[in-house]
Design an enzyme around this catalytic site. Structure first.
Site, PDB file in Angstrom:
ATOM      1  N   CYS A  48      33.359  32.373  18.366  1.00 53.04           N
ATOM      2  CA  CYS A  48      32.131  33.154  18.417  1.00 53.04           C
ATOM      3  C   CYS A  48      32.415  34.541  17.850  1.00 53.04           C
ATOM      4  CB  CYS A  48      31.644  33.270  19.859  1.00 53.04           C
ATOM      5  SG  CYS A  48      30.191  34.325  20.051  1.00 53.04           S
ATOM      6  N   CYS A  51      31.845  37.180  20.954  1.00 51.13           N
ATOM      7  CA  CYS A  51      32.713  37.289  22.131  1.00 51.13           C
ATOM      8  C   CYS A  51      34.086  36.649  21.943  1.00 51.13           C
ATOM      9  CB  CYS A  51      32.037  36.678  23.356  1.00 51.13           C
ATOM     10  SG  CYS A  51      32.039  34.875  23.376  1.00 51.13           S
ATOM     11  N   CYS A 100      28.531  34.153  25.852  1.00 51.61           N
ATOM     12  CA  CYS A 100      27.814  35.432  25.706  1.00 51.61           C
ATOM     13  C   CYS A 100      26.337  35.242  25.375  1.00 51.61           C
ATOM     14  CB  CYS A 100      28.493  36.310  24.661  1.00 51.61           C
ATOM     15  SG  CYS A 100      28.258  35.760  22.959  1.00 51.61           S
ATOM     16  N   CYS A 120      23.996  22.816  13.216  1.00 53.81           N
ATOM     17  CA  CYS A 120      23.775  23.592  11.997  1.00 53.81           C
ATOM     18  C   CYS A 120      23.941  25.067  12.371  1.00 53.81           C
ATOM     19  CB  CYS A 120      22.365  23.287  11.500  1.00 53.81           C
ATOM     20  SG  CYS A 120      21.956  24.068   9.940  1.00 53.81           S
TER      21      CYS A 120
HETATM   22 FE    FE Z   1      29.957  34.292  22.371  1.00 50.10          FE
END
Ligand code: FE
Length: 135
Positions: A48, A51, A100, A120
């Site tokens: 991510c 985060c 997050c 996607c």
């Molecule tokens: Fe995250």
């Protein structure tokens, strides 16, 4: 470790690039075929961009031809969360980071894997970590 969900809007703006902020925090979508990971075939993990938690793995990535990084499954069952999205005159399933709650993309029921799913995902929502990272 900080609780990313409690990050203020100002902190998110400081941490993220304008494009990352638009996608992750405002639910935006990058233009097809423009993201940095669309054609990435390297082995590694996708984290991510907000985060840092692991979201997807290269073994589940495939070329869907859509212009966005596409995966048949998340890295772990707990990596992502989903919710119904009725925006833009469509009914879609939004994909969020389970840690997050940032926006990642959408999941569609037309994938090639055993589960028939296509995650996607916007490149801007991801940070790629190659497996054989140079020391
Ligand atoms: Fe995250």
């Amino acid at each position: 470790m900080t609780d990313d969900r409690r990050m203020s809007d100002e902190e998110w703006r400081r941490r993220l690039t304008p494009e990352q902020y638009r996608v992750l925090r405002e639910g935006g979508t990058e233009r097809a075929f423009t993201g940095k990971y669309d054609t990435n075939k390297q082995a590694g993990e996708y984290h991510c961009a907000a985060c840092g938690q692991t979201l997807f793995e290269s073994r589940d990535k495939y070329d869907s031809g859509s212009g966005w990084p596409s995966f048949t499954a998340p890295a772990h069952g707990e990596s992502v969360a989903t919710r119904r999205d009725t925006g833009h005159g469509m009914v879609r399933t939004e994909v969020l980071c389970a840690s997050c709650e940032s926006h990642l993309g959408h999941v569609f029921p037309d994938g090639p894997g055993p589960d028939g799913l296509r995650y996607c995902i916007n490149s801007a929502a991801l940070d790629f970590e190659p497996e054989d990272k140079p020391a």
